[in-house]
Structure formats: C-alpha cells, structure tokens
Write a protein that holds these residues in place. Structure first.
Motif, PDB file in Angstrom:
ATOM      1  N   VAL A 130     -21.335  16.627  16.885  1.00 54.97           N
ATOM      2  CA  VAL A 130     -20.681  17.476  17.871  1.00 54.97           C
ATOM      3  C   VAL A 130     -20.586  18.881  17.289  1.00 54.97           C
ATOM      4  O   VAL A 130     -20.461  19.054  16.081  1.00 54.97           O
ATOM      5  CB  VAL A 130     -19.281  16.947  18.251  1.00 54.97           C
ATOM      6  N   ALA A 131     -20.668  19.867  18.170  1.00 48.84           N
ATOM      7  CA  ALA A 131     -20.598  21.258  17.729  1.00 48.84           C
ATOM      8  C   ALA A 131     -19.808  22.062  18.754  1.00 48.84           C
ATOM      9  O   ALA A 131     -20.068  21.977  19.956  1.00 48.84           O
ATOM     10  CB  ALA A 131     -22.005  21.835  17.574  1.00 48.84           C
ATOM     11  N   THR A 132     -18.860  22.833  18.260  1.00 50.00           N
ATOM     12  CA  THR A 132     -18.027  23.659  19.127  1.00 50.00           C
ATOM     13  C   THR A 132     -18.669  25.034  19.275  1.00 50.00           C
ATOM     14  O   THR A 132     -18.883  25.743  18.284  1.00 50.00           O
ATOM     15  CB  THR A 132     -16.613  23.800  18.542  1.00 50.00           C
ATOM     16  N   LEU A 133     -18.990  25.386  20.510  1.00 45.78           N
ATOM     17  CA  LEU A 133     -19.653  26.652  20.806  1.00 45.78           C
ATOM     18  C   LEU A 133     -18.767  27.848  20.479  1.00 45.78           C
ATOM     19  O   LEU A 133     -17.570  27.844  20.779  1.00 45.78           O
ATOM     20  CB  LEU A 133     -20.021  26.716  22.287  1.00 45.78           C
ATOM     21  N   LEU A 134     -19.366  28.876  19.901  1.00 48.81           N
ATOM     22  CA  LEU A 134     -18.664  30.141  19.706  1.00 48.81           C
ATOM     23  C   LEU A 134     -18.735  31.006  20.956  1.00 48.81           C
ATOM     24  O   LEU A 134     -17.881  31.871  21.171  1.00 48.81           O
ATOM     25  CB  LEU A 134     -19.278  30.917  18.536  1.00 48.81           C
ATOM     26  N   HIS A 135     -19.768  30.782  21.775  1.00 44.35           N
ATOM     27  CA  HIS A 135     -20.008  31.582  22.977  1.00 44.35           C
ATOM     28  C   HIS A 135     -20.500  30.655  24.088  1.00 44.35           C
ATOM     29  O   HIS A 135     -21.100  29.621  23.816  1.00 44.35           O
ATOM     30  CB  HIS A 135     -21.072  32.642  22.718  1.00 44.35           C
TER      31      HIS A 135
ATOM     32  N   ARG B 248     -20.437  17.427  28.466  1.00 41.92           N
ATOM     33  CA  ARG B 248     -19.317  17.918  27.651  1.00 41.92           C
ATOM     34  C   ARG B 248     -18.222  16.865  27.533  1.00 41.92           C
ATOM     35  O   ARG B 248     -17.057  17.129  27.831  1.00 41.92           O
ATOM     36  CB  ARG B 248     -18.762  19.215  28.231  1.00 41.92           C
ATOM     37  N   PRO B 249     -18.549  15.662  27.052  1.00 42.33           N
ATOM     38  CA  PRO B 249     -17.554  14.600  26.965  1.00 42.33           C
ATOM     39  C   PRO B 249     -16.507  14.809  25.883  1.00 42.33           C
ATOM     40  O   PRO B 249     -15.480  14.139  25.884  1.00 42.33           O
ATOM     41  CB  PRO B 249     -18.398  13.363  26.665  1.00 42.33           C
ATOM     42  N   ALA B 250     -16.748  15.741  24.968  1.00 41.02           N
ATOM     43  CA  ALA B 250     -15.796  15.967  23.879  1.00 41.02           C
ATOM     44  C   ALA B 250     -15.021  17.270  24.051  1.00 41.02           C
ATOM     45  O   ALA B 250     -14.324  17.690  23.144  1.00 41.02           O
ATOM     46  CB  ALA B 250     -16.541  15.961  22.541  1.00 41.02           C
ATOM     47  N   GLY B 251     -15.166  17.902  25.206  1.00 40.59           N
ATOM     48  CA  GLY B 251     -14.484  19.163  25.465  1.00 40.59           C
ATOM     49  C   GLY B 251     -15.442  20.157  26.085  1.00 40.59           C
ATOM     50  O   GLY B 251     -16.640  20.105  25.851  1.00 40.59           O
ATOM     51  N   GLU B 252     -14.918  21.071  26.867  1.00 40.54           N
ATOM     52  CA  GLU B 252     -15.755  22.016  27.618  1.00 40.54           C
ATOM     53  C   GLU B 252     -16.598  22.910  26.714  1.00 40.54           C
ATOM     54  O   GLU B 252     -17.665  23.356  27.101  1.00 40.54           O
ATOM     55  CB  GLU B 252     -14.884  22.862  28.546  1.00 40.54           C
ATOM     56  N   ASP B 253     -16.124  23.170  25.501  1.00 37.24           N
ATOM     57  CA  ASP B 253     -16.872  24.044  24.596  1.00 37.24           C
ATOM     58  C   ASP B 253     -17.565  23.270  23.473  1.00 37.24           C
ATOM     59  O   ASP B 253     -17.986  23.847  22.478  1.00 37.24           O
ATOM     60  CB  ASP B 253     -15.959  25.120  24.016  1.00 37.24           C
ATOM     61  N   VAL B 254     -17.705  21.952  23.643  1.00 32.35           N
ATOM     62  CA  VAL B 254     -18.310  21.107  22.605  1.00 32.35           C
ATOM     63  C   VAL B 254     -19.584  20.470  23.140  1.00 32.35           C
ATOM     64  O   VAL B 254     -19.563  19.790  24.163  1.00 32.35           O
ATOM     65  CB  VAL B 254     -17.326  20.007  22.139  1.00 32.35           C
ATOM     66  N   VAL B 255     -20.690  20.692  22.432  1.00 32.12           N
ATOM     67  CA  VAL B 255     -21.947  20.033  22.788  1.00 32.12           C
ATOM     68  C   VAL B 255     -22.122  18.822  21.879  1.00 32.12           C
ATOM     69  O   VAL B 255     -21.642  18.793  20.739  1.00 32.12           O
ATOM     70  CB  VAL B 255     -23.166  20.978  22.699  1.00 32.12           C
TER      71      VAL B 255
END
Length: 166
Positions: free
Chosen positions: A16-21, A64-71
């Motif tokens: 999982v990776a949290t988007l910066l943008h 986005r099952p782990a959050g709107e900003d998480v791929v």
C-alpha cells in the motif's frame, strides 16, 4: 533467499502507498506514465501468476479499499525469488527509487507477503487482514516480509485456512 518452488502454494503480496498528490496532479505524471510498462513487465515476468486489476481498467490504482489517498498493489507469484527478481532486478526498481516523489513515507508496515494455495486469488479484504496481522503481531508464517521470510513449508498450516473476508 533459498525458497524452492512449492507445488501446493504461491506467494501473495500486498503493498500500500499513500499518495502525496492526487493522481491527476502533474507531479504524479512520471509515476502514471510508468504504470503500463511496469505492469506489462510484471505480467511477462517469470513466476508471475496474477495481479489485481480494477474492472474495466489496466491496473488497480482506482481502487481505494485502504483509504481515498492509498493505492494498493496485490499480486501472486510462484516463488519468493520470482517476486524479488521483479521487484529489485527489473524496471520496477526505478519506480521504487523514485517513490518518495509520489508517496508518503510509511511509519508502519506497508508490504506483506503470505503463502496461498496454488490457484487461489486473494481478495483485497484478505490482503488487508494479512497486513493488519503483520502490523499487530510482527512477521510470522502467516504474514511476513522479505527481511523476515518464511517458506511455504513453514507456512503450510495456514495454506488451508484462507479467510473468507470479502
């Protein structure tokens, strides 16, 4: 890594990776442009079995099952070596080298590995549960990392108990 192929099991991985943008931000363009070639390389890599793809899309970045900003990236490989070779000895390495441009630094585990019965395609729910297990309890035959890996034989007691988290 000395894991030999195990006929009864395949290695699943979630990261999982949290988007910066946002994805449509110009700062994300280099990453977005790498998606198709890197995914094509994964699909053609020795030992590749399957990867999660959003219905009607070429990848899973819209999920986005782990959050709107998480791929999420979820895939299955025949062996640990096959996954390692793809992750660290292919064009995928360039993405990893540049990940700080696009993704926040994680303070907790962001990648998990586990063995699944051959032919089983893990659900996102199952994968997120394994990541939660790793975060809560550390590496075990049930949920581990490259740094603290377990063989399919060591994990065999978990191969028959695939969670029905859907």
């Amino acid at each position: 890594m000395t894991e030999a192929p195990h006929a009864a099991g395949h290695l699943a991985q979630l990261n999982v990776a949290t988007l910066l943008h946002p994805f449509d931000d110009p700062r994300m363009t280099p990453f977005v442009e790498m998606l198709d070639p890197v995914n094509a390389a994964a699909d053609a890599a020795p030992g590749f079995v399957w990867r999660l793809v959003e219905e009607g899309a070429a990848d899973a970045t819209g999920l986005r099952p782990a959050g709107e900003d998480v791929v999420v990236n979820l895939s299955v490989w025949r062996t640990q070596e096959a996954l390692w070779d793809f992750a660290y000895r292919s064009g995928h390495l360039e993405v990893m080298r540049r990940r700080r441009e696009w993704f926040a630094r994680h303070v907790e585990a962001h990648m998990v590995l586990w063995w699944v019965p051959a032919g089983h395609l893990p659900t996102v729910g199952e994968a997120l549960e394994r990541l939660a297990d790793l975060r809560a309890h550390g590496p075990s035959p049930r949920a581990f990392t490259f740094a603290c890996a377990y063989t399919a034989a060591e994990s065999a007691q978990h191969l028959g108990t695939v969670e029905a988290v859907r």
